[in-house]
Design a protein around this motif. Structure first.
Motif, PDB file in Angstrom:
ATOM      1  N   UNK A  31     -38.293  53.786 -46.966  1.00  0.00           N
ATOM      2  CA  UNK A  31     -39.724  53.987 -46.744  1.00  0.00           C
ATOM      3  C   UNK A  31     -40.151  53.428 -45.397  1.00  0.00           C
ATOM      4  N   UNK A  32     -39.609  52.277 -45.033  1.00  0.00           N
ATOM      5  CA  UNK A  32     -39.935  51.694 -43.733  1.00  0.00           C
ATOM      6  C   UNK A  32     -39.397  52.556 -42.598  1.00  0.00           C
ATOM      7  N   UNK A  33     -38.241  53.187 -42.808  1.00  0.00           N
ATOM      8  CA  UNK A  33     -37.706  54.096 -41.806  1.00  0.00           C
ATOM      9  C   UNK A  33     -38.650  55.265 -41.588  1.00  0.00           C
ATOM     10  N   UNK A  34     -39.131  55.861 -42.669  1.00  0.00           N
ATOM     11  CA  UNK A  34     -40.044  57.002 -42.538  1.00  0.00           C
ATOM     12  C   UNK A  34     -41.340  56.589 -41.845  1.00  0.00           C
ATOM     13  N   UNK A  35     -41.797  55.364 -42.101  1.00  0.00           N
ATOM     14  CA  UNK A  35     -43.040  54.903 -41.487  1.00  0.00           C
ATOM     15  C   UNK A  35     -42.855  54.524 -40.021  1.00  0.00           C
ATOM     16  N   UNK A  36     -41.652  54.105 -39.656  1.00  0.00           N
ATOM     17  CA  UNK A  36     -41.414  53.577 -38.308  1.00  0.00           C
ATOM     18  C   UNK A  36     -40.976  54.630 -37.305  1.00  0.00           C
ATOM     19  N   UNK A  37     -40.161  55.578 -37.748  1.00  0.00           N
ATOM     20  CA  UNK A  37     -39.669  56.592 -36.825  1.00  0.00           C
ATOM     21  C   UNK A  37     -40.608  57.793 -36.817  1.00  0.00           C
ATOM     22  N   UNK A  38     -40.449  58.641 -35.818  1.00  0.00           N
ATOM     23  CA  UNK A  38     -41.318  59.800 -35.672  1.00  0.00           C
ATOM     24  C   UNK A  38     -40.980  60.873 -36.700  1.00  0.00           C
ATOM     25  N   UNK A  39     -41.944  61.765 -36.937  1.00  0.00           N
ATOM     26  CA  UNK A  39     -41.769  62.748 -38.001  1.00  0.00           C
ATOM     27  C   UNK A  39     -40.577  63.651 -37.753  1.00  0.00           C
ATOM     28  N   UNK A  40     -40.203  63.875 -36.474  1.00  0.00           N
ATOM     29  CA  UNK A  40     -39.113  64.791 -36.186  1.00  0.00           C
ATOM     30  C   UNK A  40     -37.755  64.101 -36.080  1.00  0.00           C
ATOM     31  N   UNK A  41     -37.702  62.770 -36.181  1.00  0.00           N
ATOM     32  CA  UNK A  41     -36.417  62.087 -36.190  1.00  0.00           C
ATOM     33  C   UNK A  41     -35.724  62.353 -37.528  1.00  0.00           C
ATOM     34  N   UNK A  42     -34.442  62.651 -37.466  1.00  0.00           N
ATOM     35  CA  UNK A  42     -33.675  62.967 -38.673  1.00  0.00           C
ATOM     36  C   UNK A  42     -33.139  61.672 -39.280  1.00  0.00           C
ATOM     37  N   UNK A  43     -33.526  61.386 -40.526  1.00  0.00           N
ATOM     38  CA  UNK A  43     -33.175  60.133 -41.188  1.00  0.00           C
ATOM     39  C   UNK A  43     -32.229  60.416 -42.354  1.00  0.00           C
ATOM     40  N   UNK A  44     -31.121  59.678 -42.398  1.00  0.00           N
ATOM     41  CA  UNK A  44     -30.076  59.929 -43.389  1.00  0.00           C
ATOM     42  C   UNK A  44     -29.673  58.634 -44.090  1.00  0.00           C
ATOM     43  N   UNK A  45     -29.267  58.793 -45.341  1.00  0.00           N
ATOM     44  CA  UNK A  45     -28.505  57.738 -46.011  1.00  0.00           C
ATOM     45  C   UNK A  45     -27.085  58.263 -46.174  1.00  0.00           C
ATOM     46  N   UNK A  46     -26.137  57.553 -45.577  1.00  0.00           N
ATOM     47  CA  UNK A  46     -24.750  57.992 -45.621  1.00  0.00           C
ATOM     48  C   UNK A  46     -24.000  57.420 -46.824  1.00  0.00           C
ATOM     49  N   UNK A  47     -24.637  56.547 -47.573  1.00  0.00           N
ATOM     50  CA  UNK A  47     -23.988  55.941 -48.727  1.00  0.00           C
ATOM     51  C   UNK A  47     -24.055  54.434 -48.636  1.00  0.00           C
TER      52      UNK A  47
END
Length: 345
Positions: A229-245
């Motif tokens: 959630x903090x990643x989504x709030x901190x990075x821009x809407x077009x940055x691609x955010x992943x959890x690799x495991x």
């Protein structure tokens, strides 16, 4: 009706979001059940208190193919939600909004990602009859269901970030865009002295095993969820955010320079170190990042960023390390085949 059914069959077979968006607006223009002069598919993007309209697809009767806004653009240049009251009302009220005078504008809310964040706006010379609205609604519900299926296959079930299997295709799109940028002569760029580049960052939670051992896996999962959630709030809407495991996360981002990428990652690292996580109180993260190189591969870029984050964890944790700077300082040794690649930053 045959055109509509054929279009729906085509739509249901797509697995690419942009292709699905383009097909939807073309279908809305081509069916014989209604006559639209233009169709726009839009999404509200940005922070909740400062959202803007991003055009996912738009087409008119005179266009051969739809167009769209570039996802990497500065959203502050896009129109705000309040600039188009009917679109905003469609999202807020989750109901169809219609103008009463010609040219007639009708805005349909679209439920995606468990919330109403998109709309379909159609322009017609005549007001839409009430009996047509259910047909259009059925098409949009099919689109919503297909989007949900894509989300189910592309997102991590815990954090709702993108999962690892979607990474390669996004990487190749970024690599292709990077190559296109470098082919544009510097004199023709909007900002000649600024080289836009793509960067890959690997984020790893420090001592995460201690969190699971001391607080249990349920609390560990909560930490992962809150970090996402903090990643989504901190990075821009077009940055691609992943959890690799496990406790490993990845960011595919575009920045104007190496320094800007490092600054953005440093801000996020500091924010997480200061954030209060329930029961656990505070955690720290280590970050390694690298620019995308010419002729790069997903595994090659990830390996470089992973080496940088490993270096960070071996040398004190809670820090951001650049693979490029580590190699330049002699702290890391670049592979022999890395020497022929060019970093753009």
């Amino acid at each position: 009706m045959n055109v509509l059914l054929a279009g729906l069959a085509t739509l249901s077979g797509l697995r690419d979001r942009q292709a699905m968006d383009f097909t939807l607006v073309k279908l809305m223009l081509s069916t014989e059940l209604w006559q639209f002069s233009s169709v726009k598919l839009l999404r509200a993007v940005g922070p909740l208190n400062d959202q803007h309209w991003l055009t996912l697809a738009q087409c008119t009767c005179s266009q051969a193919e739809p167009t769209h806004d570039q996802v990497w653009l500065d959203i502050s240049a896009l129109p705000t939600l309040s600039d188009f009251p009917k679109r905003e009302a469609a999202i807020v009220t989750e109901s169809v909004q219609r103008s009463l005078t010609a040219p007639f504008v009708t805005v349909f809310p679209i439920n995606t990602q468990a919330s109403v964040c998109s709309v379909l706006e159609v322009l017609s010379d005549q007001a839409l009859s009430a009996d047509l609205l259910p047909h259009i609604d059925s098409v949009l519900r099919l689109y919503e269901n297909l989007q949900s299926l894509l989300d189910y296959g592309e997102k991590d079930s815990l954090t709702e970030l993108l999962n690892r299997k979607t990474f390669d295709s996004a990487f190749w799109r970024a690599a292709q865009a990077q190559e296109t940028i470098q082919m544009v002569p510097e004199t023709e760029r909007r900002q000649p002295n600024q080289e836009v580049s793509y960067f890959l960052a690997v984020i790893d939670i420090d001592h995460f095993k201690h969190v699971n051992d001391n607080f249990g896996h349920l609390i560990g999962d909560e930490v992962l969820l809150l970090l996402a959630r903090q990643m989504r709030a901190s990075f821009r809407f077009h940055d691609q955010l992943y959890r690799f495991g496990g406790e490993e996360f990845v960011v595919l981002m575009r920045c104007s320079s190496h320094a800007d990428a490092q600054a953005a990652l440093e801000r996020f690292r500091t924010h997480i170190a200061e954030h209060d996580f329930p029961q656990v109180n505070h955690i720290t993260i280590s970050i390694g990042f690298t620019p995308l190189n010419l002729n790069d591969t997903p595994s090659g870029a990830f390996d470089r960023a992973d080496k940088a984050v490993y270096y960070a964890k071996e040398h004190g944790r809670n820090q951001v390390c650049s693979y490029t700077e580590l190699v330049a300082s002699g702290a890391l040794q670049a592979p022999a085949d890395d020497t022929e690649e060019v970093d753009f930053f």
